[in-house]
Design an enzyme around this catalytic site. Structure first.
Site, short mmCIF file in Angstrom:
data_model
loop_
_atom_site.label_atom_id
_atom_site.label_comp_id
_atom_site.label_asym_id
_atom_site.label_seq_id
_atom_site.Cartn_x
_atom_site.Cartn_y
_atom_site.Cartn_z
N GLU A 88 31.75 33.10 48.45
CA GLU A 88 32.10 33.53 49.81
C GLU A 88 30.92 33.55 50.79
OE1 GLU A 88 34.18 37.26 49.21
OE2 GLU A 88 35.54 36.37 47.76
N ASN A 92 32.42 29.12 45.10
CA ASN A 92 33.77 29.70 45.10
C ASN A 92 34.05 30.43 46.41
OD1 ASN A 92 36.18 30.49 43.56
ND2 ASN A 92 35.33 32.56 43.52
N HIS A 111 44.14 33.17 47.12
CA HIS A 111 44.80 34.45 47.44
C HIS A 111 45.73 34.20 48.64
CE1 HIS A 111 42.33 36.84 44.77
NE2 HIS A 111 41.23 36.34 45.30
N GLU A 125 41.44 32.15 41.71
CA GLU A 125 41.86 33.56 41.85
C GLU A 125 43.28 33.63 42.41
OE1 GLU A 125 38.97 35.95 43.96
OE2 GLU A 125 37.28 34.87 43.10
N ASP A 150 46.82 34.48 43.49
CA ASP A 150 47.90 35.47 43.55
C ASP A 150 48.59 35.33 44.90
OD1 ASP A 150 46.09 36.86 45.22
OD2 ASP A 150 45.72 38.45 43.78
O1 G3I Z 1 34.38 51.23 38.72
C1 G3I Z 1 34.49 52.13 39.82
C2 G3I Z 1 34.88 53.50 39.36
O2 G3I Z 1 33.84 54.02 38.58
C3 G3I Z 1 35.16 54.38 40.57
O3 G3I Z 1 35.61 55.60 40.16
C4 G3I Z 1 36.19 53.74 41.48
C5 G3I Z 1 36.41 54.53 42.76
O4 G3I Z 1 36.86 53.72 43.81
O5 G3I Z 1 35.74 52.46 41.85
C6 G3I Z 1 35.57 51.58 40.74
O6 G3I Z 1 35.11 50.36 41.23
C7 G3I Z 1 36.10 49.53 41.83
C8 G3I Z 1 36.11 48.21 41.09
O7 G3I Z 1 36.98 47.30 41.73
C9 G3I Z 1 36.54 48.35 39.63
O8 G3I Z 1 37.84 48.85 39.56
C10 G3I Z 1 35.75 49.32 43.29
O9 G3I Z 1 35.88 50.55 44.00
C11 G3I Z 1 36.65 48.26 43.89
O10 G3I Z 1 36.18 47.96 45.20
C12 G3I Z 1 36.60 47.01 43.06
O11 G3I Z 1 37.48 46.06 43.63
C13 G3I Z 1 37.29 44.74 43.22
C14 G3I Z 1 36.93 43.86 44.42
O12 G3I Z 1 36.81 42.52 44.02
C15 G3I Z 1 35.62 44.29 45.06
O13 G3I Z 1 35.44 43.63 46.26
C16 G3I Z 1 38.59 44.24 42.64
O14 G3I Z 1 38.89 44.93 41.43
C17 G3I Z 1 38.52 42.75 42.35
O15 G3I Z 1 39.78 42.26 42.01
C18 G3I Z 1 38.04 42.00 43.59
O16 G3I Z 1 37.91 40.65 43.26
C19 G3I Z 1 37.50 39.77 44.31
C20 G3I Z 1 36.70 38.66 43.68
O17 G3I Z 1 35.64 39.19 42.92
C21 G3I Z 1 36.17 37.71 44.73
N1 G3I Z 1 37.25 37.20 45.56
C22 G3I Z 1 38.13 38.21 46.14
C23 G3I Z 1 38.67 39.13 45.07
C24 G3I Z 1 39.66 40.12 45.63
O18 G3I Z 1 39.03 41.00 46.52
#
Ligand code: G3I
Length: 387
Positions: A179, A226, A262, A291, A293
């Protein structure tokens, strides 16, 4: 419920927690065969997405939530049965692997790599250089940092080389840079871009650096750029196309372009996806949908469900029609684990399995498309050859 045939794996020494259970909970209690794509002999259902896709040499992947993988046997079973490639949804990101400067934690990612080996799957490494999910000691907003520009470059080098070296030989495709552009095709002014500019370099030079460093650390891994909103022809994919051409002209070791996929039913299908993927392929690059969905507003109506199915199918068809498209990865398969509701209020139902891990119409749509991809059965008997 039929018993699932035993899984033949070479790495029998792996921890029991990595092995999938022997009873099939999902809707795929069917004959099995070797997917034909892995080094180990792994038996999977004949009508699984991975088995069907293997007939045309395509990997079907999923992003994996490693917490769910550890806790939920049904989730584990589907991951193993349906997919021939896995991507860690979060656990290879810089924030997770180096939460404290200089102290690495590879544990969750290592477990997923071991799961993949045990189940004859390849791994997409995700992601080395991204403005998001950076460790808080480095940057909290992806733009600013307390480190000097030279330190940023040095830290980036160390991060890329250390992570790629740790997983050397175990990663099929790395998302090296994620990105780097805005939707209008201008460069994203991330902490990396700003540091390189401050060093008197072209702001985008961090991309070439990252690919070169990653290649040094693991010469056999396929290295991908990507991004989202580059699935179809448009200003952002034009910018990535120009970047790819330039990197290739400079001899930078880039192997592929990942279009995330997405989609949202409220927007149209991306413009000429197949042609767009093909133009990258024509540069000599691999391409992948990384990715996939399809989110929609809740509650889901029948027309929206139909639109979701159509989007899933059309993305798969675009990939199938481009020989260089080597994998089609969904960004998680179960709605209960989707990233969508937490980011897009009021939207969801983006995945191919429902909240209870039951396959949805979009799963069956993909399955049918994959069956057709290896050839519809030829009519015979009374119908054959008649006008
Ligand atoms: O692990 C912590 C946890 O300890 C904490 O309690 C909790 C509180 O919010 O947060 C947890 O971390 C989260 C993490 O996912 C794991 O669950 C983050 O807040 C959350 O922001 C994070 O989101 C991820 C996101 O990327 C971050 O930008 C999504 O799961 C994940 O699906 C998403 O994936 C991205 C790709 O990497 C890149 N392309 C877009 C895609 C969708 O956004």
């Amino acid at each position: 419920m039929a018993l699932r045939p035993s899984i033949l794996i070479s790495a029998l020494s792996l921890m029991a927690v990595l092995a999938v259970p022997t009873a099939a909970p999902a809707a795929t209690a069917n004959p099995t065969h070797d997917s034909g794509q892995s080094s180990g002999a792994v038996a999977v259902p004949d009508d699984s997405l991975r088995a069907l896709a293997s007939r045309v040499g395509l990997r079907i992947g999923t992003a994996v939530n490693t917490d769910a993988l550890a806790a939920n046997a049904t989730y584990r079973q589907i991951t193993a049965d349906q997919f021939s490639s896995v991507t860690p949804e979060n656990v290879m990101k810089w924030q997770v692997v180096e939460p404290t400067q200089g102290t690495y934690d590879w544990s969750a990612a290592d477990q997923l790599v071991n799961f993949a080996k045990a189940n004859g799957q390849l791994v997409r490494g995700h992601t080395l250089v991204w403005h998001s999910q950076l460790p808080s000691w480095f940057s909290t907003d992806g733009v600013t940092t307390s480190f000097t520009p030279q330190q940023v470059r040095d830290l980036l080098y160390k991060h890329v080389v250390d992570e790629v070296s740790h997983f050397r030989g175990q990663i099929w495709q790395w998302d090296v840079v994620n990105e780097a552009f805005n939707d209008d095709g201008t460069p994203r002014e991330s902490v990396f871009y700003m540091a390189y500019q401050a060093l008197g370099l072209n702001g985008l030079d961090y991309i070439a650096d990252a690919f070169r460093w990653a290649h040094q650390a693991d010469p056999k891994a396929l290295l991908f750029y990507n991004d989202y909103n580059i699935e179809g022809l448009g200003p952002k994919s034009d910018a990535v196309y120009a970047l790819a051409k330039q990197l290739l002209a400079q001899g930078v070791p880039i192997d592929g372009i990942g279009a995330q996929g997405h989609l949202d039913t409220q927007y149209g299908f991306p413009n000429q996806m197949q042609q767009n993927l093909q133009r990258f392929a024509d540069l000599g690059l691999k391409v992948a949908l990384t990715e996939v969905d399809v989110r929609t507003t809740l509650p889901v109506t029948t027309p929206e469900k139909l639109a979701q199915n159509a989007d899933y199918i059309q993305m798969l068809e675009a990939c199938l029609l481009v020989r260089a498209c080597i994998s089609y990865t969904v960004w998680g398969f179960g709605d209960a684990f989707s990233w969508v509701p937490s980011v897009f209020a009021g939207e969801g139902s983006a995945d191919i399995y429902d909240e209870n891990l039951q396959p949805k119409a979009s799963y069956f749509a993909l399955q049918q498309t994959l069956m057709l991809a290896s050839g519809a059965p030829h009519r015979d008997g009374m119908g054959a050859g008649r006008r």
